[in-house]
Design an enzyme around this catalytic site. Structure first.
Site, mmCIF file in Angstrom:
data_model
loop_
_atom_site.group_PDB
_atom_site.id
_atom_site.type_symbol
_atom_site.label_atom_id
_atom_site.label_comp_id
_atom_site.label_asym_id
_atom_site.label_seq_id
_atom_site.Cartn_x
_atom_site.Cartn_y
_atom_site.Cartn_z
ATOM 1 N N SER A 208 -4.531 -5.615 13.232
ATOM 2 C CA SER A 208 -3.770 -5.843 11.998
ATOM 3 C C SER A 208 -3.804 -7.333 11.661
ATOM 4 O O SER A 208 -4.646 -8.083 12.170
ATOM 5 C CB SER A 208 -2.335 -5.343 12.159
ATOM 6 O OG SER A 208 -1.647 -5.330 10.919
ATOM 7 N N ASN A 209 -2.887 -7.771 10.809
ATOM 8 C CA ASN A 209 -2.794 -9.179 10.433
ATOM 9 C C ASN A 209 -1.337 -9.549 10.213
ATOM 10 O O ASN A 209 -0.441 -8.720 10.409
ATOM 11 C CB ASN A 209 -3.652 -9.472 9.192
ATOM 12 C CG ASN A 209 -3.267 -8.599 8.013
ATOM 13 O OD1 ASN A 209 -2.140 -8.642 7.541
ATOM 14 N ND2 ASN A 209 -4.210 -7.779 7.541
ATOM 15 N N HIS A 210 -1.096 -10.785 9.784
ATOM 16 C CA HIS A 210 0.271 -11.314 9.714
ATOM 17 C C HIS A 210 0.957 -11.094 8.361
ATOM 18 O O HIS A 210 2.031 -11.654 8.126
ATOM 19 C CB HIS A 210 0.267 -12.816 10.022
ATOM 20 C CG HIS A 210 -0.248 -13.146 11.382
ATOM 21 N ND1 HIS A 210 0.406 -12.803 12.540
ATOM 22 C CD2 HIS A 210 -1.390 -13.782 11.775
ATOM 23 C CE1 HIS A 210 -0.281 -13.223 13.586
ATOM 24 N NE2 HIS A 210 -1.379 -13.816 13.159
ATOM 25 N N SER A 211 0.390 -10.304 7.490
ATOM 26 C CA SER A 211 1.007 -10.116 6.168
ATOM 27 C C SER A 211 2.412 -9.518 6.288
ATOM 28 O O SER A 211 2.611 -8.528 6.997
ATOM 29 C CB SER A 211 0.136 -9.192 5.316
ATOM 30 O OG SER A 211 0.771 -8.920 4.077
ATOM 31 N N ALA A 277 -3.038 -7.193 2.296
ATOM 32 C CA ALA A 277 -4.025 -7.779 3.205
ATOM 33 C C ALA A 277 -4.673 -6.624 3.965
ATOM 34 O O ALA A 277 -4.242 -6.252 5.060
ATOM 35 C CB ALA A 277 -3.358 -8.758 4.163
#
Length: 402
Positions: A208-211, A277
């Protein structure tokens, strides 16, 4: 812009009450007529004389004047006001507003007000983060109160965190935005994508990512405040839209977001903002059971995900507008312009992880708008709410040109 507008300012007991003087001065300078209601606790932090001088109106603190019996009618105040702004709004007052407690003139006026209501919280970070305070603000949002989120920074306690009342200039911009939008998007349909996606490696792990969803939520809220019918396709975001009536379609993976976004767009969308994102790659063969560590290297094969922006670009309606976001670290402008052209969008919003205060998880953003016709415009570092308002302003103009 505010000439002739009646703004009622409610001030509660908070060290941030000194900022109310600046709010009054800015409102008067913009042409508004300002009346002030104060709680008893507020008078410990700023004097009625200061506010009376700046507002050019008597300050109201009690239900009646004990010397002559003159009645200060909360009903008349509520009818007079075009906007009721409570700034600073303490945790105590927010809780009382949420639960209908009316033990002072400020609160009885709130319960009588027929106009829009804004509240700018101010308190220490632990009080702001407390579930009771958050619940009170959530209740007020569902009733149509516009909460001007507290900012982060040094607090009176000496701690550093979220709880500072937003700056007067920002609050007045929000007021001007309120009066200027006047349901300008009534009858329009808007689609926003939000948050990250999660691409499963096995049942317990994912990529995943930090959004956080903060920027997309601010955009969705701004669209809703202007009267649009808003649908948000949201990954597992930490922040969700707060405006009542915003419809949320929850998804997890990039594939799910692709399918949901295309389906919602095909139903008809006048304004589409692709702010999520979305993962560019996903595991080719996720395990159906938890992968155990055995001391050996593990290789993970990734395959490209479906391109949501490209799919919307192929479907782009001539009577609607499509905007996307480009979060870059290198060759930012070239990459953003390339994406704008390749994905057949009307505009793209560039922000960079190189800019302090911008990007994932922050309350602020620094962006540049690029348009299909070659125009561009850069904004300074601003709150995400202000960036959202500026973005929707430009989307409205593009929509008017369709």
């Amino acid at each position: 812009m505010l000439r002739g507008k009646h703004v009622l300012l409610g001030i509660t007991g908070s060290i941030a009450a000194y900022k109310a003087a600046y709010i009054v001065r800015l409102l008067v300078r913009e042409g508004a007529e300002v009346k002030v209601v104060m709680t008893a606790a507020a008078k410990h932090f700023i004097t009625p004389l200061t506010l009376a001088t700046l507002s050019r109106n008597p300050i109201l603190t009690e239900f009646f004047d004990p010397e002559n019996g003159q009645w200060n009618s909360h009903v008349s105040l509520g009818l007079w006001a075009d906007l009721y702004l409570i700034a600073p709004a303490s945790a105590n007052t927010l809780s009382k507003m949420a639960h209908g407690i009316a033990d002072n003139l400020l609160l009885t006026t709130y319960l009588s007000a027929k106009c829009p209501v804004m509240a700018a919280p101010a308190m220490d970070l632990d009080m702001y983060a407390h579930p009771a305070t958050q619940e009170s603000m959530d209740i007020l949002r569902t009733r149509g109160v516009e909460i001007i989120e507290a900012a982060s920074g040094e607090l009176a306690s000496g701690l550093d965190g979220k709880g500072r009342m937003e700056e007067p200039e920002v609050i007045v911009r929000r007021i001007k935005s309120l009066f200027s939008r006047s349901c300008s998007l009534m009858g329009r349909r808007a689609l926003v994508t939000s948050g990250p996606t999660r691409e499963a490696i096995d049942p317990v792990r994912f990529i995943s990512n930090h959004s956080s969803g903060k920027m997309a939520s601010a955009i969705a809220d701004e669209l809703a405040r202007r009267g649009a019918e808003v649908t948000v396709v949201s990954g597992p975001a930490a922040v969700r839209p707060s405006e009542p009536g915003v419809r949320i379609v929850d998804v997890v993976s990039a594939r799910q977001m692709y399918e949901a976004t295309v389906a919602e767009y095909d139903k008809g969308s006048d304004i589409t903002v692709l702010c999520a994102a979305v993962a560019d790659f996903t595991p080719a063969s996720p395990s159906t059971s938890k992968i155990k560590k055995d001391g050996e290297r593990m290789e993970l094969t990734l395959v490209p995900t479906e391109d949501i922006a490209a799919a919307i670009g192929l479907r782009r309606r001539q009577d609607g507008v499509v905007a996307g976001f480009a979060l870059e670290t290198d060759n930012a402008e070239d990459n953003a312009l390339s994406k704008l052209r390749r994905k057949n969008m009307d505009m793209i919003v560039l922000n960079s992880l190189r800019d302090p205060g911008a990007g994932f998880g922050t309350d602020t953003n620094k962006v540049t708008f690029f348009f299909r016709n070659g125009d561009s415009q850069s904004l300074p570092l601003e709150s995400k709410a202000d960036v959202a308002a500026a973005l929707v302003d430009r989307l409205e103009r593009l929509l008017g040109q369709c």
